[in-house]
Design an enzyme around this catalytic site. Sequence first.
Site, PDB file in Angstrom:
ATOM      1  N   THR A   1       0.878  -1.169   0.000  1.00  0.00           N
ATOM      2  CA  THR A   1       0.000   0.000   0.000  1.00  0.00           C
ATOM      3  C   THR A   1       0.914   1.216   0.000  1.00  0.00           C
ATOM      4  O   THR A   1       1.682   1.420   0.949  1.00  0.00           O
ATOM      5  CB  THR A   1      -0.901   0.012   1.246  1.00  0.00           C
ATOM      6  OG1 THR A   1      -1.734  -1.152   1.229  1.00  0.00           O
ATOM      7  CG2 THR A   1      -1.781   1.252   1.257  1.00  0.00           C
ATOM      8  N   SER A   2       0.859   2.001  -1.054  1.00  0.00           N
ATOM      9  CA  SER A   2       1.819   3.093  -1.228  1.00  0.00           C
ATOM     10  C   SER A   2       1.675   4.132  -0.125  1.00  0.00           C
ATOM     11  O   SER A   2       0.637   4.230   0.556  1.00  0.00           O
ATOM     12  CB  SER A   2       1.605   3.762  -2.589  1.00  0.00           C
ATOM     13  OG  SER A   2       1.835   2.851  -3.641  1.00  0.00           O
TER      14      SER A   2
END
Length: 425
Positions: A76-77
Amino acid sequence: MNTLRHDDASVSEFRDALVDKLLDRRMITSPVVERAFRTVPRHLFVAEGTPLDVTYNVDNPVAIKRDPDGVIISSTSAAYIQARMIEQAELGPGMSVLEIGSGGYNAALLAEVVGPAGRVVSVDIDPEVTDRARELLDATGYGSRVAVVQADAENPLPGLHEPFDAILVTVGAWDLAPAWLEHLSADGRIVVPLRMNGITRAIGFRREGDHLVSTSAEVAGFVPMQGEGARDERVFLLPDRNGRHVKLRFEGDVPQEMSLLDGVLATDRGEVWSGVTIRHGVSFADLHLWFAAFLPGFCKLAVDEGTDMAAERKGWFPFGVVREDSFAYLAVRPLPEGGGVEFGARAYGPHGEAAATAMVEQIRAWDRTARIVEPAFAYWPAGSQPPEPGEDTAVLVKAHGLVTISWPPTVDAAAGQGALHNPEK
């Protein structure tokens, strides 16, 4: 899904604090993106047991999947770059968007931004990632608003006949696949973390005639793309006298006769200083991009603990250059009275001074030409007609086209540079 039991007040507090920071940093600039970030429960898309302060951190990604060596291959950036890339895409209600690289959370944000009348398709090559994304989107109420597809997006995606208003690539891409441009509408936007000789920028592009021109760019780092679009670095190990290593990592052309560097770490270290200075807290990320564009033999460095370079870690940065039997790397030394630092290069090898001087010359060129102006990027697909590059334009050859990086001249560049230098110089 993260099933930690958090009371509603604590979750809301962390989520609102995150959004407030994104607004303060101007990573969020539109009400529709702000509303999406205040609505989507990020904590329900991260791994089991992830604390809220880690989940809702502004700057750091959260790992989803690692390879057998522990390297992150899906994440998840970081929230800041998710927000910025959605803003770069200029999305709004009723629009259609293709996401390349799934995880679930970013697709849910996109669904909130485009609304019930919009369309979101999220694609990933890894079936474990797409299965997880579907499960989480269903559990959080977004399953009917996001179509998740398992495929290698390097190729045209079957069944997607209508072009998209925007494409967001959420993995590090060495090139732009022709299939992406086929899926993009004539006036659409594509946002891609583009790797350019080892340096990545999340670039927003729009079409202009037969090519793409940049509308924005952000410093970012992403896990690399898998599948047909993957591009591996070449890594060379330089052993020191204790059997530990300095790693030279090349994404572009590798200098010939790398064997000439055998034993180089046993030589005396030299250094050359540039006279170019910078105050503490001022970004110089575009110096790294300048090296990647204009410094032949450019590479990135990594070092084992216990090496001499590791011991001096606070004074150097992981960017280097190879010149035949020698190599140099970017370094800084403090100015008197805490006034900032001076850039230079330290080097090993029989011709280390020449390698360091090559790097210092590019530091000075960046200082003269590029330190106060933003670069512009263009992508020229195969078959387009790029113009002859100017003096301050770099051309990087890709598999499906060319990337150009240009620093435009400014009338007041010389005056502006003076304000950033050591005032005693």
